[in-house]
Every structure is written in structure tokens, then in C-alpha cells.
Design a protein around this motif. Sequence first.
Motif, PDB file in Angstrom:
ATOM      1  N   PRO A  51       6.128   4.554  14.284  1.00  0.00           N
ATOM      2  CA  PRO A  51       5.843   3.812  13.051  1.00  0.00           C
ATOM      3  C   PRO A  51       6.050   2.311  13.218  1.00  0.00           C
ATOM      4  CG  PRO A  51       7.148   5.758  12.574  1.00  0.00           C
ATOM      5  CD  PRO A  51       7.085   5.631  14.074  1.00  0.00           C
ATOM      6  N   GLY A  52       5.060   1.563  12.767  1.00  0.00           N
ATOM      7  CA  GLY A  52       5.130   0.112  12.830  1.00  0.00           C
ATOM      8  C   GLY A  52       4.815  -0.485  14.192  1.00  0.00           C
ATOM      9  N   ILE A  53       4.676   0.348  15.227  1.00  0.00           N
ATOM     10  CA  ILE A  53       4.438  -0.157  16.582  1.00  0.00           C
ATOM     11  C   ILE A  53       3.093   0.310  17.102  1.00  0.00           C
ATOM     12  CG2 ILE A  53       5.233  -0.123  18.970  1.00  0.00           C
ATOM     13  CD1 ILE A  53       8.084   0.187  17.845  1.00  0.00           C
ATOM     14  N   GLY A  54       2.853   1.596  17.079  1.00  0.00           N
ATOM     15  CA  GLY A  54       1.611   2.161  17.601  1.00  0.00           C
ATOM     16  C   GLY A  54       1.875   3.482  18.290  1.00  0.00           C
ATOM     17  N   TRP A 111      -2.114   9.024  11.612  1.00  0.00           N
ATOM     18  CA  TRP A 111      -2.375   7.898  10.718  1.00  0.00           C
ATOM     19  C   TRP A 111      -1.240   7.745   9.706  1.00  0.00           C
ATOM     20  CZ3 TRP A 111      -6.900   4.764  10.350  1.00  0.00           C
ATOM     21  CH2 TRP A 111      -7.862   5.036  11.322  1.00  0.00           C
ATOM     22  N   LEU A 114       1.972   6.422  11.511  1.00  0.00           N
ATOM     23  CA  LEU A 114       1.899   5.021  11.925  1.00  0.00           C
ATOM     24  C   LEU A 114       2.009   4.078  10.739  1.00  0.00           C
ATOM     25  CD1 LEU A 114      -0.833   5.142  14.688  1.00  0.00           C
ATOM     26  CD2 LEU A 114       1.624   4.863  14.974  1.00  0.00           C
ATOM     27  N   ASP A 115       1.406   4.454   9.597  1.00  0.00           N
ATOM     28  CA  ASP A 115       1.470   3.660   8.377  1.00  0.00           C
ATOM     29  C   ASP A 115       1.192   2.182   8.655  1.00  0.00           C
ATOM     30  OD1 ASP A 115       1.774   3.268   5.651  1.00  0.00           O
ATOM     31  OD2 ASP A 115       3.911   2.751   5.876  1.00  0.00           O
ATOM     32  N   ALA A 116       0.059   1.920   9.309  1.00  0.00           N
ATOM     33  CA  ALA A 116      -0.312   0.551   9.655  1.00  0.00           C
ATOM     34  C   ALA A 116      -1.663   0.218   9.029  1.00  0.00           C
ATOM     35  CB  ALA A 116      -0.390   0.407  11.167  1.00  0.00           C
ATOM     36  N   PRO A 117      -1.834  -1.024   8.581  1.00  0.00           N
ATOM     37  CA  PRO A 117      -3.117  -1.402   7.989  1.00  0.00           C
ATOM     38  C   PRO A 117      -4.234  -1.531   9.030  1.00  0.00           C
ATOM     39  CG  PRO A 117      -1.650  -3.294   8.081  1.00  0.00           C
ATOM     40  CD  PRO A 117      -0.865  -2.099   8.529  1.00  0.00           C
ATOM     41  N   LEU A 119      -5.213  -0.458  13.191  1.00  0.00           N
ATOM     42  CA  LEU A 119      -4.888   0.215  14.448  1.00  0.00           C
ATOM     43  C   LEU A 119      -5.782  -0.365  15.534  1.00  0.00           C
ATOM     44  CD1 LEU A 119      -4.728   3.874  13.124  1.00  0.00           C
ATOM     45  CD2 LEU A 119      -2.828   2.307  13.533  1.00  0.00           C
ATOM     46  N   SER A 120      -5.174  -0.678  16.690  1.00  0.00           N
ATOM     47  CA  SER A 120      -5.910  -1.313  17.776  1.00  0.00           C
ATOM     48  C   SER A 120      -5.945  -0.395  18.985  1.00  0.00           C
ATOM     49  CB  SER A 120      -5.249  -2.639  18.148  1.00  0.00           C
ATOM     50  OG  SER A 120      -5.879  -3.201  19.263  1.00  0.00           O
TER      51      SER A 120
END
Length: 186
Positions: A51-54, A111, A114-117, A119-120
Motif C-alpha cells: 500500500p502506498g508504494i506499489g 487495486w 494499493l489504494d493509489a490514484p 499505478l505505473s
Amino acid sequence: VAVNVGGCIVPCLLSAWFLWQMHQAGQLGGWMALCVVISSLACDLLARPMPGIGIGVPVLLPPAVAALTAKLLAPDFPGQAPVGPRAAYMAGTLGTHIGADLLHLANRRTWALLDAPLLSIGGAGTFDGIFLAGCCQGPKDIPDSIAQAMAGYWDGYLGMPPATLADTLLLAEELAPIRSPLHKLK
């Protein structure tokens, strides 16, 4: 989802170039697909959403699995350049993208974790699995400064507490007073 140019597009284009070269030389076969599938499965099994990292993969996994599968599966073609280094590069880079990125991003639970706006794909950083898979495969003239930097990075990596089973095994292997019989495999 964003796609990183240096970490995804360039390695995929280089892999496509290698595939085309091998196809033109009559060197392409099912063994190459098997190298990529094995690397993909290894990355998929050991990658974890952070979470928050990838999505994290033990950093030495992609190059080690890719090198081992290419060494074991890549055939020799008499009178032609060896295909092992190119196969290892493709297995390491494509295997990491498929196993760590695409298979995990296809899962809705990932998804949510990860809770990220944004994703790369291929954007984990300088010393990610794709970078190491690319630079560790085949004979290359690596400048001393880069080799020393990578050795320093490895020493720092060993100083971190292990987060996964693979990290624990790597640390145990490094600290064990007796060498593992796996070192005899070539």
C-alpha cells in the motif's frame, strides 16, 4: 494506469527487437516462451502489493530466475551468436512485467490494497527487477563505479529486515557459514 517509458516501453521494444532477430535467424522456439512463462510465474508468486508504494518483488528474483531458465533452456546454434543472454534479458524483463505487473493489476483485490490514484507499470525506481534483469544478463563491460554502486546497494539490501520468504532465504544464504549445494549448479 501509466506506462513508464524507460522501465516498460524501452525494455519491451528491445525484447521485440531481440525476438525479431532470433526469428530471422531461425533461433526462436517454444523454449523462449517457456523462459518467459517461468519468470512470469516466479514473479507472480513472490510479488506483493505494498500500500502506498506499489507491487514489490524481491529485487534479485527476476535476474536470477531469468538467467537460470535461459542457461537451462536456451539451445546452442552452431556457427551463430549465443542466444542465452538475449533470452535471459527477455525472460527477465517480460517476465517481470507479466508476472509482477499485469497479472497483479488484473486482480481487483490488488487495486484495493494499493489504494493509489495512479499505478505505473515499469516505474518502480532505479534498482527494480527490470533494471537488474536487463543489466545482469550476458557479458557486458560494466564500469567499476557502477559495479561498486551495485555492490553497495546489495550490502544495503542485506541490512534491511526480510519482508518475504525469498528475502529471508537470500539473507540466510548470505549469512550461512556453509555454502548451499545450489551454488554448484551452473
